[in-house]
Each structure stands twice: as structure tokens, then as C-alpha cells.
Design a protein around this motif. Structure first.
Motif, mmCIF file in Angstrom:
data_model
loop_
_atom_site.group_PDB
_atom_site.id
_atom_site.type_symbol
_atom_site.label_atom_id
_atom_site.label_comp_id
_atom_site.label_asym_id
_atom_site.label_seq_id
_atom_site.Cartn_x
_atom_site.Cartn_y
_atom_site.Cartn_z
ATOM 1 N N GLU A 15 0.899 -1.408 0.265
ATOM 2 C CA GLU A 15 0.404 -0.140 0.146
ATOM 3 C C GLU A 15 0.493 0.922 -0.177
ATOM 4 O O GLU A 15 2.126 1.073 0.099
ATOM 5 C CB GLU A 15 -0.808 -0.498 1.206
ATOM 6 C CG GLU A 15 -1.748 -0.911 1.018
ATOM 7 C CD GLU A 15 -2.893 -1.393 2.189
ATOM 8 O OE1 GLU A 15 -3.927 -1.794 2.142
ATOM 9 O OE2 GLU A 15 -2.794 -0.555 3.411
ATOM 10 N N SER A 16 0.232 2.766 -0.178
ATOM 11 C CA SER A 16 1.250 3.429 0.197
ATOM 12 C C SER A 16 0.474 4.973 0.893
ATOM 13 O O SER A 16 -0.261 4.290 1.917
ATOM 14 C CB SER A 16 0.697 4.226 -1.309
ATOM 15 O OG SER A 16 0.686 3.594 -2.624
ATOM 16 N N ARG A 18 1.519 8.866 1.891
ATOM 17 C CA ARG A 18 1.933 10.013 1.701
ATOM 18 C C ARG A 18 1.851 11.013 3.380
ATOM 19 O O ARG A 18 1.188 11.552 3.577
ATOM 20 C CB ARG A 18 1.017 11.331 0.709
ATOM 21 C CG ARG A 18 1.179 12.303 0.460
ATOM 22 C CD ARG A 18 0.804 13.633 -0.229
ATOM 23 N NE ARG A 18 1.704 14.722 -0.816
ATOM 24 C CZ ARG A 18 0.577 15.467 -1.789
ATOM 25 N NH1 ARG A 18 -0.179 15.891 -1.327
ATOM 26 N NH2 ARG A 18 1.819 16.602 -2.412
ATOM 27 N N ARG A 66 10.888 3.974 -4.773
ATOM 28 C CA ARG A 66 9.232 3.829 -4.743
ATOM 29 C C ARG A 66 8.988 4.691 -4.061
ATOM 30 O O ARG A 66 7.680 5.297 -3.738
ATOM 31 C CB ARG A 66 9.259 2.376 -3.586
ATOM 32 C CG ARG A 66 9.860 0.904 -4.725
ATOM 33 C CD ARG A 66 9.882 0.261 -2.863
ATOM 34 N NE ARG A 66 10.501 0.686 -1.916
ATOM 35 C CZ ARG A 66 10.289 0.381 -0.668
ATOM 36 N NH1 ARG A 66 8.908 0.310 -0.314
ATOM 37 N NH2 ARG A 66 11.402 0.746 0.346
ATOM 38 N N GLN A 80 5.894 10.888 -0.467
ATOM 39 C CA GLN A 80 4.956 10.093 -1.298
ATOM 40 C C GLN A 80 5.996 8.713 -1.584
ATOM 41 O O GLN A 80 6.649 7.868 -1.868
ATOM 42 C CB GLN A 80 4.733 10.439 -2.381
ATOM 43 C CG GLN A 80 4.091 9.030 -3.396
ATOM 44 C CD GLN A 80 2.574 9.199 -2.978
ATOM 45 O OE1 GLN A 80 1.739 10.174 -2.777
ATOM 46 N NE2 GLN A 80 1.895 7.397 -2.813
ATOM 47 N N ASN A 82 4.841 4.736 -1.933
ATOM 48 C CA ASN A 82 4.188 3.453 -2.464
ATOM 49 C C ASN A 82 5.168 1.609 -2.149
ATOM 50 O O ASN A 82 6.160 1.784 -2.215
ATOM 51 C CB ASN A 82 4.019 3.742 -4.128
ATOM 52 C CG ASN A 82 3.794 4.807 -4.655
ATOM 53 O OD1 ASN A 82 2.646 5.875 -3.919
ATOM 54 N ND2 ASN A 82 4.351 5.879 -5.583
ATOM 55 N N SER A 83 4.086 0.959 -2.635
ATOM 56 C CA SER A 83 5.023 -0.228 -2.379
ATOM 57 C C SER A 83 5.899 -0.286 -0.915
ATOM 58 O O SER A 83 6.542 -1.007 -1.018
ATOM 59 C CB SER A 83 5.898 -0.488 -3.660
ATOM 60 O OG SER A 83 5.225 -0.650 -5.244
#
Length: 113
Positions: A15-16, A18, A66, A80, A82-83
Motif C-alpha cells: 500500500e501507499s 503520503r 518507490r 510519497q 508506494n509499494s
């Protein structure tokens, strides 16, 4: 000068998230801004940094591809992520340097299934 992080939380692998860092001064007043993290039992490590004077951006090998560091034209720095992986679990700190080093209080990121 104050730096205040937000956006941490508990997410599952893949999941991500921020992260945001709100500064009380313009982000361009800092020579460099960065995100560090510290996992339990480990030293604080640099994750990503961005220089004020140009597009000089650094990523650690563990997050390259990522994570993305960015800033707006005002007072905010972002990360940010990600992964996300369990190994990304840590307290994430915002850092700024303008002759003196400034740190935020940190925000917890936990990646677990």
C-alpha cells in the motif's frame, strides 16, 4: 522555526502513504530539506533529500523507485511512499537546514499484514 509531520499510519504491504511536513518558514529558506527514518533498535537514516538551489534530489537505495520527495511553492515538504514493505516501518522525521538543523517530532509509519 518548526517542522510538523503528518500522514503516518498503519498500512499493509504494497500500500501507499503520503507524509507531509509543514514548516513555519518557506521551504526555499532551507538549504536542504529531507526525510529521515528510525526503526526500533536502529540508527536514524537518511531516506530522501532535496536541495533548495536546484533539482538535486537524493534517495537511499532502499527506497529508490518507490518513494518520491517533493515540495510545494510555500511551506510544505512531502514524501510519497508506494509499494510499502514491512522494512519501511519506522518513525519518519522531517529535517531542514538553514545554518542550523531543525527536526520535526516524527510520525509513525507501520507496515504490517
Amino acid at each position: 522555526v518548526q517542522l510538523v509531520e503528518s500522514g503516518g499510519g498503519l498500512v499493509k504491504p504494497g500500500e501507499s502513504l503520503r507524509l507531509s511536513c509543514a514548516a513555519t518558514e518557506s521551504v526555499f529558506s532551507f538549504k536542504v530539506m529531507a526525510w529521515y527514518r528510525q526503526a526500533p533498535g536502529k540508527q536514524r537514516e537518511l531516506v530522501a533529500s532535496i536541495a533548495a538551489g536546484g533539482p538535486n534530489i537524493y534517495y537511499s537505495d532502499s527506497v529508490k523507485g518507490r518513494f518520491t520527495i517533493s515540495r510545494d511553492m510555500a511551506k510544505n515538504l512531502y514524501l510519497q511512499m508506494n509499494s510499502l514493505e514491512p522494512e519501511d516501518t519506522a518513525i519518519y522525521y522531517c529535517y531542514g537546514h538553514r545554518g542550523v538543523a531543525y527536526w520535526g517530532q516524527g510520525t509513525q509509519v507501520t507496515v504490517s499484514s
